[in-house]
Design a protein around this motif. Structure first.
Motif, mmCIF file in Angstrom:
data_model
loop_
_atom_site.group_PDB
_atom_site.id
_atom_site.type_symbol
_atom_site.label_atom_id
_atom_site.label_comp_id
_atom_site.label_asym_id
_atom_site.label_seq_id
_atom_site.Cartn_x
_atom_site.Cartn_y
_atom_site.Cartn_z
ATOM 1 N N ILE A 161 0.834 -1.203 0.000
ATOM 2 C CA ILE A 161 0.000 0.000 0.000
ATOM 3 C C ILE A 161 0.871 1.255 0.000
ATOM 4 C CG2 ILE A 161 -1.680 1.331 1.351
ATOM 5 C CD1 ILE A 161 -2.700 -1.482 2.359
ATOM 6 N N SER A 162 1.922 1.255 0.805
ATOM 7 C CA SER A 162 2.821 2.407 0.879
ATOM 8 C C SER A 162 3.495 2.662 -0.465
ATOM 9 C CB SER A 162 3.888 2.185 1.958
ATOM 10 O OG SER A 162 3.299 2.088 3.236
ATOM 11 N N TYR A 163 3.900 1.586 -1.130
ATOM 12 C CA TYR A 163 4.549 1.725 -2.438
ATOM 13 C C TYR A 163 3.590 2.332 -3.458
ATOM 14 C CZ TYR A 163 6.796 0.529 -6.850
ATOM 15 O OH TYR A 163 7.352 0.601 -8.101
ATOM 16 N N ILE A 164 2.342 1.886 -3.445
ATOM 17 C CA ILE A 164 1.345 2.417 -4.381
ATOM 18 C C ILE A 164 1.111 3.903 -4.117
ATOM 19 C CG2 ILE A 164 -1.069 2.295 -5.119
ATOM 20 C CD1 ILE A 164 -0.993 -0.695 -4.449
ATOM 21 N N ILE A 165 1.045 4.285 -2.841
ATOM 22 C CA ILE A 165 0.847 5.697 -2.496
ATOM 23 C C ILE A 165 2.002 6.547 -3.023
ATOM 24 C CG2 ILE A 165 0.702 7.374 -0.600
ATOM 25 C CD1 ILE A 165 -0.708 5.224 1.059
ATOM 26 N N LEU A 166 3.220 6.053 -2.865
ATOM 27 C CA LEU A 166 4.388 6.787 -3.351
ATOM 28 C C LEU A 166 4.356 6.938 -4.875
ATOM 29 C CD1 LEU A 166 7.374 5.386 -1.234
ATOM 30 C CD2 LEU A 166 6.121 7.511 -0.934
ATOM 31 N N GLU A 167 3.913 5.892 -5.549
ATOM 32 C CA GLU A 167 3.840 5.930 -7.010
ATOM 33 C C GLU A 167 2.801 6.936 -7.494
ATOM 34 O OE1 GLU A 167 5.524 4.243 -9.724
ATOM 35 O OE2 GLU A 167 6.925 4.287 -8.037
ATOM 36 N N ILE A 168 1.690 7.028 -6.764
ATOM 37 C CA ILE A 168 0.618 7.946 -7.160
ATOM 38 C C ILE A 168 0.991 9.395 -6.858
ATOM 39 C CG2 ILE A 168 -1.763 8.666 -6.679
ATOM 40 C CD1 ILE A 168 -2.409 5.743 -6.201
ATOM 41 N N THR A 169 1.563 9.619 -5.687
ATOM 42 C CA THR A 169 1.886 10.988 -5.272
ATOM 43 C C THR A 169 3.059 11.554 -6.074
ATOM 44 O OG1 THR A 169 1.167 10.393 -3.036
ATOM 45 C CG2 THR A 169 2.350 12.479 -3.297
ATOM 46 N N LYS A 170 4.134 10.794 -6.153
ATOM 47 C CA LYS A 170 5.328 11.150 -6.931
ATOM 48 C C LYS A 170 5.943 12.486 -6.494
ATOM 49 C CE LYS A 170 4.114 8.429 -11.006
ATOM 50 N NZ LYS A 170 3.871 8.430 -12.470
ATOM 51 N N GLY A 171 7.119 12.748 -7.042
ATOM 52 C CA GLY A 171 7.823 13.983 -6.710
ATOM 53 C C GLY A 171 8.380 13.961 -5.295
ATOM 54 N N GLU A 172 9.009 15.054 -4.892
ATOM 55 C CA GLU A 172 9.590 15.155 -3.554
ATOM 56 C C GLU A 172 8.527 15.095 -2.468
ATOM 57 O OE1 GLU A 172 12.197 18.402 -2.949
ATOM 58 O OE2 GLU A 172 13.589 17.843 -4.551
ATOM 59 N N LEU A 173 7.325 15.567 -2.784
ATOM 60 C CA LEU A 173 6.242 15.566 -1.801
ATOM 61 C C LEU A 173 5.936 14.160 -1.309
ATOM 62 C CD1 LEU A 173 4.010 17.111 -0.304
ATOM 63 C CD2 LEU A 173 2.551 16.784 -2.312
ATOM 64 N N ALA A 174 6.076 13.182 -2.183
ATOM 65 C CA ALA A 174 5.729 11.801 -1.845
ATOM 66 C C ALA A 174 6.551 11.265 -0.686
ATOM 67 C CB ALA A 174 5.898 10.903 -3.067
ATOM 68 N N THR A 175 7.804 11.683 -0.592
ATOM 69 C CA THR A 175 8.695 11.153 0.444
ATOM 70 C C THR A 175 9.030 12.188 1.516
ATOM 71 O OG1 THR A 175 10.586 11.699 -0.979
ATOM 72 C CG2 THR A 175 9.722 9.456 -1.111
ATOM 73 N N SER A 176 8.254 13.255 1.566
ATOM 74 C CA SER A 176 8.512 14.330 2.535
ATOM 75 C C SER A 176 7.475 14.340 3.650
ATOM 76 C CB SER A 176 8.517 15.689 1.830
ATOM 77 O OG SER A 176 9.527 15.750 0.850
ATOM 78 N N ILE A 231 9.945 21.215 6.176
ATOM 79 C CA ILE A 231 9.623 19.992 5.440
ATOM 80 C C ILE A 231 10.907 19.195 5.261
ATOM 81 C CG2 ILE A 231 8.711 19.033 3.297
ATOM 82 C CD1 ILE A 231 7.162 21.629 2.902
ATOM 83 N N ILE A 232 10.872 17.928 5.634
ATOM 84 C CA ILE A 232 12.055 17.076 5.508
ATOM 85 C C ILE A 232 11.768 15.960 4.510
ATOM 86 C CG2 ILE A 232 13.630 15.515 6.698
ATOM 87 C CD1 ILE A 232 13.198 17.084 9.221
ATOM 88 N N ASN A 233 12.652 15.819 3.540
ATOM 89 C CA ASN A 233 12.525 14.751 2.548
ATOM 90 C C ASN A 233 13.340 13.544 3.023
ATOM 91 O OD1 ASN A 233 12.439 13.079 0.322
ATOM 92 N ND2 ASN A 233 12.766 14.709 -1.151
ATOM 93 N N PHE A 234 12.664 12.435 3.273
ATOM 94 C CA PHE A 234 13.321 11.240 3.799
ATOM 95 C C PHE A 234 13.725 10.260 2.700
ATOM 96 C CE2 PHE A 234 11.033 12.856 7.457
ATOM 97 C CZ PHE A 234 11.918 12.639 8.503
ATOM 98 N N GLY A 235 13.446 10.608 1.453
ATOM 99 C CA GLY A 235 13.814 9.717 0.362
ATOM 100 C C GLY A 235 13.126 8.363 0.488
#
Length: 362
Positions: free
Chosen positions: A146-161, A171-175
């Motif tokens: 589920i987390s992987y799908i969310i990251l794929e949909i959100t995309k960009g730096e926002l997805a991992t921040s 705002i911290i980007n955790f990659g």
């Protein structure tokens, strides 16, 4: 479904334009889930009672009064919650919206884990359900997907921040490490609600309050004007999650009708894991992960009480609380069940207000 009907026939029937408003569909989702629960609740409870003649197995090491007062009460009431949320969401949410489907998938997968756990308890007539390792493996597997799908949909730096409340630009980007954080949030939220579900009405009302909070966060996050005004991340499409949250609110109200003391049914792990994980996934999708820890602070306290109790006993051989989770500690101190439940509700309301205040205190 009704959103698709609106898009198909709005040119012929102008009144269908009402279905284009998220706020209308949120209200409709609340009422639909509520009425579904009230109409089918007793039927489902009767069926659960037939297959559970002894009811939910009660912890032998739990409060003594539970063995007397709660024996024979059926569990798996979470099935009623899941069905009402699913039906209501299918009717009122935009079925083309991927965020909605992620929320529903989370609801069903973690509900399945809870169902297997409850079934094992009933089958063995014991408070011990699935093997802890199997249960954790399933939670990790589903939350990773589920987390992987969310990251794929959100995309960009926002997805991992992660944005920190009370600050405008912190705002911290955790990659890729964010994937583990997302899994932790989902699993932690699921198990925190599960630990809180120990008294009649104790967990379901805080779940409803947190769902109300995130219905608002989802709405403003998916609205460009509001998100810009409130200085929060604009995430197109997340506004539809407020409809899902509305379905959770309605189902919680309907379940409370039967779960109010003395409870006719317990939600069991089926409901608590499903609700906790779903709310956790909503928090991740609308990028307000830390706000979840504030609004759901009661669940955090209950979880911390268990962790502190276990660590204290292993390190010093002594217990900090008379019994964990925290609500059992107050039971042992002689607080009436209704007093504990209502005071915990009040705490949740205050925490929800604080979380909403983070939108303006930046």
């Amino acid at each position: 479904m009704f959103k698709l009907i609106y898009q198909e026939f709005v040119n012929q029937y102008s009144f269908l334009n009402l279905f284009s408003f998220i706020t209308f569909r949120v209200g409709a989702a609340i009422l639909t889930a509520l009425f579904f629960s009230l109409i089918f609740g007793q039927i489902i409870i009767n069926q659960l009672s037939k297959i559970q003649p002894k009811g939910q197995p009660i912890r032998i090491d739990g409060p003594e009064m539970h063995i007397i007062e709660k024996a024979g009460t059926p569990t798996m009431g979470g099935l009623l919650i899941i069905f009402s949320i699913f039906i209501s969401s299918l009717l009122w949410a935009d079925l083309k919206n991927l965020y909605v489907w992620i929320g529903l998938i989370t609801l069903l997968t973690f509900g399945l884990i809870g169902f297997l756990d409850d079934y094992k308890k009933i089958q063995s007539n014991s408070s011990k359900g699935l093997n802890a390792a199997i249960r954790l493996f399933l939670q990790i597997t589903f939350s990773l997907l589920i987390s992987y799908i969310i990251l794929e949909i959100t995309k960009g730096e926002l997805a991992t921040s992660i944005s920190f409340p009370f600050f405008k630009n912190l705002i911290i980007n955790f990659g890729l490490f964010y994937l583990l954080i997302s899994m932790f949030i989902m699993i932690g939220s699921a198990n925190a609600v599960n630990l809180t579900d120990g008294l009649d009405g104790l967990a379901i009302v805080p779940v409803m309050i947190v769902a109300m909070t995130f219905a608002f966060f989802a709405y403003v996050s998916g609205n460009f004007v509001f998100s810009e005004y409130l200085l929060i991340n604009y995430i197109p499409g997340t506004g539809e999650l407020s409809v899902l949250c509305g379905a959770i609110i309605g189902s919680a109200l309907g379940f409370l009708w039967f779960n109010a003391p003395p409870a006719k049914v317990f939600m069991g792990d089926t409901g608590s894991l499903a609700l906790g994980a779903t709310i956790g996934s909503v928090a991740i999708m609308v990028k307000h992960e830390i706000v979840l820890a504030i609004a759901g602070g009661l669940f955090v306290l209950e979880t911390l009480s268990v962790i502190i109790q276990v660590l204290s006993f292993k390190i010093t051989g002594k217990r900090i609380f008379m019994m964990a989770p925290l609500h059992h500690h107050f039971e042992k101190k002689g607080w009436p069940e209704s007093t504990i439940v209502i005071r915990f509700w009040i705490i949740t309301i205050v925490l929800a207000l604080i979380s909403l205040a983070t939108l303006k205190i930046r």
